[in-house]
Design a protein around this motif. Structure first.
Motif: not given
Length: 197
Positions: A131-133, A137-139, A147-148, A153-156
């Motif tokens: 239910d959550r998209k 991440h803040a770049r 930082q890793g 760049e993205a989280s599922a």
């Protein structure tokens, strides 16, 4: 949201928020992945099935409408995968009955149409979405220790209360009379149903 209609299934709800594994499950009118849903907000919030403990009676939700898709917000509240049970165990059967009496039965399988909560990494179902998209991440800012994650760049997205599964109507010109939920021996909930024209 033109083209979508959330059904109010409140009168079929038989369990409260204490039945769910999430301490603060979603309630009321919600927008999930841009789609409208109505989740029971009173004491009885979900249509709950308690598996072998008794609540295995089928529940029939009237639809009485045409729909290209029927989107169900549901969640499995127990799993036996970590005990060696295979992926794809049938949790329930959703039977869509058309106005002309014909039916379309769909097996609801663990890790396919439904997933278990609480969520474990790598256990998203193949044919449903949380239910959550997904999120970015803040770049250029944030804790140094993260930082890793920023490099990925993205989280599922992970589920909060439900997984969303869409059934595609094989005959969209035919009116759907009802959806019957036939549970098996597992604890799970159905929280909302939305139609897509």
């Amino acid at each position: 949201m033109a083209g979508y209609r959330a059904l109010n299934i409140g009168k079929f709800c038989n369990v409260g928020k204490e039945f769910h594994v999430e301490k603060r499950p979603l309630a009321g009118r919600q927008t999930l992945h841009g789609l409208p849903f109505v989740i029971g907000a009173k004491r009885k919030r979900f249509v709950g099935f308690n598996g072998t403990k008794g609540a295995t009676t089928p529940v029939t939700i009237p639809i009485n409408a045409n729909a290209r898709y029927v989107i169900v917000a549901h969640a499995l509240l127990e799993t036996k995968l970590f005990e060696g049970e295979p992926v794809g165990t049938i949790i329930a059967e959703y039977v869509f009955t058309f106005a002309d009496g014909q039916t379309a039965a769909v097996p609801i399988r663990e890790r396919f149409e439904i997933g278990a909560l609480p969520f474990c990494w790598g256990m998203r179902p193949f044919l449903a979405v949380p239910d959550r998209k997904d999120k970015l991440h803040a770049r250029y800012e944030g804790p140094y220790g993260s930082q890793g994650f920023r490099q990925t760049e993205a989280s599922a997205g992970s589920p909060h209360t439900f997984y969303l599964w869409a059934w595609e109507n094989p005959a969209p010109a035919k009116r759907i009379a009802s959806l019957t939920i036939r549970p098996r021996d597992r604890k799970f909930v159905v929280g909302a149903v939305t139609l897509s024209q």
